[in-house]
Design an enzyme around this catalytic site. Structure first.
Site, PDB file in Angstrom:
ATOM      1  N   HIS A 370       0.810  -1.212   0.000  1.00 45.24           N
ATOM      2  CA  HIS A 370       0.000   0.000   0.000  1.00 45.24           C
ATOM      3  C   HIS A 370       0.845   1.264   0.000  1.00 45.24           C
ATOM      4  O   HIS A 370       0.426   2.296  -0.533  1.00 45.24           O
ATOM      5  CB  HIS A 370      -0.959  -0.050   1.182  1.00 45.24           C
ATOM      6  CG  HIS A 370      -1.862  -1.234   1.102  1.00 45.24           C
ATOM      7  ND1 HIS A 370      -1.706  -2.341   1.891  1.00 45.24           N
ATOM      8  CD2 HIS A 370      -2.871  -1.514   0.247  1.00 45.24           C
ATOM      9  CE1 HIS A 370      -2.608  -3.244   1.547  1.00 45.24           C
ATOM     10  NE2 HIS A 370      -3.317  -2.773   0.566  1.00 45.24           N
ATOM     11  N   CYS A 683      -9.028  -2.251 -14.892  1.00 48.48           N
ATOM     12  CA  CYS A 683      -8.618  -1.236 -13.912  1.00 48.48           C
ATOM     13  C   CYS A 683      -7.349  -1.626 -13.163  1.00 48.48           C
ATOM     14  O   CYS A 683      -6.975  -0.969 -12.190  1.00 48.48           O
ATOM     15  CB  CYS A 683      -9.735  -0.962 -12.912  1.00 48.48           C
ATOM     16  SG  CYS A 683     -10.211  -2.397 -11.929  1.00 48.48           S
TER      17      CYS A 683
END
Length: 756
Positions: A370, A683
């Site tokens: 992340h 995506c």
């Protein structure tokens, strides 16, 4: 002659005398000589010597009281040679009653140390590295006791920091002295976020400055340390208890319970207490013990033992923050900061002022972590998986972050810096070209209209909509709000974020992905159970369906934020048609709940599914009629197809997404969607790379959602492409038996004059 005078008078007086000697106006050698005389006198030792490491690795005698003065700057010991070399190699103190009888003893006649038997040496540690050695010796055969060993370690710590800071020796006198790595180095890592940057190092956990080493009041520092440890343990206990959100269970609980066990480790606590009693501040005591652990554990070969170093180091860093009472974001940063850390969570990175961060270097992590995703969103170049990085540099070092090659250059030569500045200029010119294309419709040379969207997950990402000219947000990752929060975000805070996103988008579409946590995304305030393989466990929609209250709360916030506007919601990691039915039913339940209370609903509601589980490839005929749209999550789809964890650097490079199996799967999805009239987009990271996006277009995809940094390069590729010609060649390439057709696609693009 007796020894041990220091321990009866306390080390603080000696430390102050050393600092006074260092601060004098005399030449460097005189100050060094004064330091060794002061130490010898206070420790009632007949010899005191300081050795410093040269860039060659040799340890040079820099000052002595008791040995032959002519040996100063003459005697040099090779790495590992003699007892002094062994102290430096082991990064640990050595105490001997009869040094000449030790197998590592190396006799140097020019020093005149023949009469001395007792030997006590301590490393000058900085950043876990031995930058020198401090030695005291006596004629009598006796072993120095534990208190004396503790005292000389404290003195060595102060010497290490003051030498490295330039207080004792000026920079010209430090030339060729390895107080810290200073030569240019090139280190190879992995590319996490593209881009180029150079600037000055800021360590995520800053070292304790030399002026904060010595205690003004020992009792006050003992109390500060004791209260800091209590606060540290209470903080961990609060997390273990769930902080009011319910008690943790399973793997998260076990990890934190182990962490808590280390906080109670008697040896660690005792080392901290003893360090404070020698006259150090609480911060300096923590830093000293951290350095000792780092030096000792770094030599271990057992991965488990090395991992324990991380536990102790994280504890030390957390304790330093408790003692300082601050956060990383409150630190003063230069305008060209390059942040260096072992690893980072997204909250840690976002605490730093974005406008001052030029680059990010990590020892660990993965391109799918992340921190890496946030770095890409903020368009901050990031290189990770650089082993031993922090021990190779010091705060303030000039470094280059090369997010194109996955390399970093430490203390670069002027020619290296000039080359990077030239490349940055080219990138800047290219970016200016992309900016000119911002408002140009994404239409291929043969007239195919492509919808080019961007991915987002943070409020700062919204700036990229106008900057890139993206036509909307094809993927808004809602989990980041949960990951940077200390507790479960309430309904109002979720609604506020989603309203902000829709307001920023205006008439442009936004597709919200519901909470995708679990696997590598662990929230400490949510109860989880131990899973042997969390990537294949209860994550994403599975967690949402198992805890419908959590998913319903998010859906309620989304419906409220989109009142009177279009709302697009998609569910991640759908593996079966029944999972999608169950998730869509929760949407219907929340819509009915809002109607009963007279609340406004979205003017248009579209519900979709992410295709990232291979099982759906053989059940699209049943799924697609139930959806308003679908989106291909290529990152997860390929990791499951190839059974290779994309967050694991040992296997993440074992397959190429531009391989026939991957592309044929994508072709099948596109064909089934075209047959049923179901809108489909891609995506994943695939959509943000020009060559990969070119492959998607040749397969028939006309809707792509790319990271912000990929929108310009992909649009430039689109404008140069002739898909009619490209699609004729793609059919043959899909039948290849090769593991990758990347080379063939590159050749095809060149042949058709496609700008990749």
């Amino acid at each position: 002659m007796p020894v041990g005078g220091l321990t009866t008078r306390g080390p603080r007086n000696l430390l102050r005398q050393i600092r006074e000697a260092m601060a004098g106006a005399a030449p460097a050698q005189e100050r060094l000589d004064m330091v060794v005389r002061t130490i010898a006198q206070s420790m009632v030792a007949e010899v005191c010597s300081i050795y410093l490491r040269r860039a060659s690795g040799e340890l040079e005698l820099f000052a002595t009281q008791g040995l032959n003065p002519a040996a100063v700057h003459t005697t040099r010991l090779r790495p590992g040679e003699g007892l002094v070399g062994e102290v430096a190699r082991s990064a640990a103190p050595i105490s001997l009653s009869d040094a000449p009888s030790h197998p590592h003893f190396a006799y140097r006649p020019e020093t005149g140390e023949d009469p001395y038997h007792a030997f006590l040496g301590a490393p000058l540690l900085r950043g876990g590295r031995a930058i020198g050695v401090l030695v005291v010796q006596n004629r009598s055969e006796r072993r120095y006791d534990d208190e004396e060993v503790e005292d000389i370690q404290t003195i060595a710590m102060v010497l290490a920091e003051t030498v490295a800071s330039g207080e004792l020796l000026a920079q010209d006198e430090l030339r060729d002295i390895e107080v810290a790595p200073h030569r240019p180095e090139r280190l190879k890592g992995q590319r996490f976020a593209e881009g180029l940057a150079y600037g000055h190092v800021i360590l995520h956990e800053a070292p304790v400055p030399p002026e904060n080493l010595l205690a003004e009041n020992q009792q006050v520092e003992e109390i500060r340390l004791r209260e800091g440890l209590i606060a540290l343990k209470a903080n961990i206990d609060s997390i273990l208890d769930g902080g009011g959100q319910g008690k943790l269970a399973g793997q998260s609980f076990e990890v934190l319970e182990t962490y808590r066990m280390f906080a109670d480790d008697r040896g660690w606590n005792r080392s901290l207490e003893e360090a404070v009693r020698t006259g150090l501040t609480a911060e300096a005591a923590v830093d000293r013990v951290r350095n000792e652990h780092r030096a000792r554990f770094a030599q271990a070969r057992d991965p488990y033992i090395k991992e324990r170093l991380h536990d102790f180091e994280d504890l030390a860093n957390r304790l330093l923050r408790v003692l300082a009472g601050d956060k990383p974001g409150e630190r003063a940063l230069p305008d060209d900061a390059i942040l260096v850390a072992r690893n980072l969570g997204p909250a840690d990175l976002l605490e730093y002022p974005r406008h001052k961060l030029r680059g990010l270097l990590l020892e660990e992590g993965s391109a799918a972590s992340h921190a890496a995703i946030v770095a890409r969103a903020l368009q901050i170049p990031c290189v990770g998986r650089i082993m031993g990085l922090r021990d190779r540099l010091s705060e303030g070092d000039l470094v280059i972050v090369d997010g194109e090659s996955g390399e970093t250059y430490l203390r670069p030569r002027p020619d290296m810096l000039a080359a990077v500045q030239s490349r940055m200029l080219v990138r800047s010119e290219r970016q200016a070209e992309f900016t000119k294309l911002r408002d140009v419709p994404a239409v291929t040379r043969d007239g195919t209209r492509i919808t080019l969207l961007t991915n987002a997950g943070l409020a700062v990402d919204l700036e990229n909509l106008d900057a890139t000219g993206a036509e909307g947000i094809g993927l808004f990752r809602t989990e980041f709000q949960f990951m940077v929060s200390e507790e479960l975000p309430r309904l109002n805070s979720q609604t506020a974020l989603y309203s902000l996103v829709l307001d920023a988008a205006g008439d442009r579409p936004v597709t919200f992905r519901t909470l995708d946590i679990g696997g590598d995304k662990v929230l400490p305030y949510l109860e989880t159970e131990r899973e042997e393989n969390p990537a294949l466990g209860r994550r994403a929609i599975r967690l949402g369906l198992d805890r419908p209250g959590l998913l319903r709360l998010q859906l309620r916030a989304l419906l409220a934020a989109a009142a009177g506007r279009e709302l697009r919601v998609m569910f991640p990691m759908i593996a079966t048609v029944d999972e999608f039915r169950a998730a869509r039913e929760l949407v219907d339940v929340e819509c009915a709940w809002a109607r009963r209370r007279g609340r406004a609903l979205p003017a248009l509601l579209r519900v979709g599914a992410m295709i990232e589980c291979p099982s759906l490839l053989w059940h699209l005929d049943a799924l697609l009629p139930l959806t308003d749209f679908v989106s291909v999550g290529s990152n997860d789809l390929f990791q499951y197809m190839f059974a290779a964890d994309r967050t694991n650097p040992l296997v993440s490079e074992r397959y190429d997404p531009l391989s026939p199996p991957a592309l044929r799967a994508l072709a099948e999805i596109q064909k089934k969607c075209a047959d049923t009239g179901t809108p489909v987009s891609v995506c994943g990271e695939l959509a943000g790379k020009p060559l990969e996006a070119f492959a998607l277009l040749t397969l028939g995809y006309t809707r792509l959602s790319a990271p912000a940094g990929g929108v310009g390069p992909v649009k430039r590729m689109i404008l140069s492409a002739d898909l009619t010609a490209a699609r004729r060649s793609m059919a043959n390439l899909l039948g290849s038996s090769a593991g990758s057709i990347r080379g063939e696609l590159e050749s095809l693009a060149r042949k058709l004059n496609v700008t990749i």
